[in-house]
Design a protein around this motif. Structure first.
Motif, PDB file in Angstrom:
ATOM      1  N   HIS A 167      42.010  42.804  49.071  1.00 17.43           N
ATOM      2  CA  HIS A 167      43.470  42.991  49.126  1.00 17.43           C
ATOM      3  C   HIS A 167      43.797  44.455  49.420  1.00 17.43           C
ATOM      4  O   HIS A 167      44.664  44.769  50.238  1.00 17.43           O
ATOM      5  CB  HIS A 167      44.080  42.534  47.797  1.00 17.43           C
ATOM      6  CG  HIS A 167      45.553  42.415  47.818  1.00 17.43           C
ATOM      7  ND1 HIS A 167      46.371  43.157  46.983  1.00 17.43           N
ATOM      8  CD2 HIS A 167      46.385  41.648  48.571  1.00 17.43           C
ATOM      9  CE1 HIS A 167      47.626  42.839  47.213  1.00 17.43           C
ATOM     10  NE2 HIS A 167      47.671  41.929  48.180  1.00 17.43           N
TER      11      HIS A 167
ATOM     12  N   LEU B  83      42.294  34.804  44.812  1.00 17.84           N
ATOM     13  CA  LEU B  83      42.866  34.732  46.161  1.00 17.84           C
ATOM     14  C   LEU B  83      44.234  34.053  46.149  1.00 17.84           C
ATOM     15  O   LEU B  83      45.162  34.493  46.834  1.00 17.84           O
ATOM     16  CB  LEU B  83      41.916  34.005  47.111  1.00 17.84           C
ATOM     17  CG  LEU B  83      40.741  34.836  47.598  1.00 17.84           C
ATOM     18  CD1 LEU B  83      39.620  33.941  48.123  1.00 17.84           C
ATOM     19  CD2 LEU B  83      41.191  35.829  48.657  1.00 17.84           C
TER      20      LEU B  83
ATOM     21  N   ALA C 197      46.488  36.805  47.732  1.00 14.34           N
ATOM     22  CA  ALA C 197      46.584  36.658  49.198  1.00 14.34           C
ATOM     23  C   ALA C 197      48.037  36.709  49.649  1.00 14.34           C
ATOM     24  O   ALA C 197      48.932  36.150  49.005  1.00 14.34           O
ATOM     25  CB  ALA C 197      45.931  35.354  49.643  1.00 14.34           C
TER      26      ALA C 197
END
Length: 197
Positions: A96, A126, A130
């Motif tokens: 990230h 994630l 994300a």
């Protein structure tokens, strides 16, 4: 703007095929990419990303001690990660940070949950971090959308207990819909024979 992408699905949805296509697209335009896959996933061979369609390509491997920092990756246009469910939460945070601080697009493909319906730690991280989430689709033997994974033994019977990670392919796992995941009645129409024995 660079982002961290997570493409998730049940087994056999074409995740590795999609990753290989993205790598091809970048390289066809003269851009360099780096591909990673889990070191312990040796179904096709260590350091290979392989699709069930027969496509395969060598990749670097990651394990729990792998560190993803911009300085170690060189001059690349994109970072692609297969079997991303096996990343640690700290590695997901590194990816990230790479996407935002290092201005590097990072695309990850993996399973959301294990054979018991529990999140993999990498997938949970994630799903939290994300910037772009996409569910890839596949179908159950009953023709509904498959979102869960079952582990099966050599006789095709469901395995309910055991370690979270046992490497295997179509002979060890099945993608199923939630209804089939929770239904133990193998005689119900639509169920694959022996799947819930």
């Amino acid at each position: 703007m660079s982002k961290l992408f997570f493409r998730y699905a049940a087994m056999n949805a074409g995740k590795s095929t999609a990753l290989l296509q993205v790598a091809h697209n970048y390289e066809e335009r003269g851009m360099r990419v780096r591909l990673f896959t889990a070191a312990h996933d040796d179904r096709a061979g260590v350091g290979l990303i392989a699709s069930r369609l027969g496509l395969q390509r060598e990749a670097e491997t990651f394990g729990p001690d792998t560190v993803f920092v911009r300085e170690h990756l060189g001059d690349i246009a994109c970072l692609l990660v297969d079997e991303a469910q096996f990343l640690t939460p700290d590695q997901v945070r590194q990816l990230h940070r790479l996407a935002h601080g290092g201005r590097l697009p990072v695309l990850c493909w993996g399973l959301r949950s294990d054979f018991q319906g529990n999140a993999f730690p990498g997938s949970a991280a994630l799903l939290t971090l994300a910037d772009d989430l996409e569910e890839m689709k596949t179908i159950c033997a009953c023709a509904r959308k498959a979102t869960m994974n079952l582990r099966i033994d050599a006789a095709g019977r469901r395995v309910r207990e055991g370690e979270q990670v046992v490497i295997g392919g179509n002979d060890r796992y099945r993608a199923v819909c939630p209804r089939c995941f929770y239904n133990d009645d193998a005689s119900e129409p639509g169920h694959a024979p022996g799947l819930f024995g």
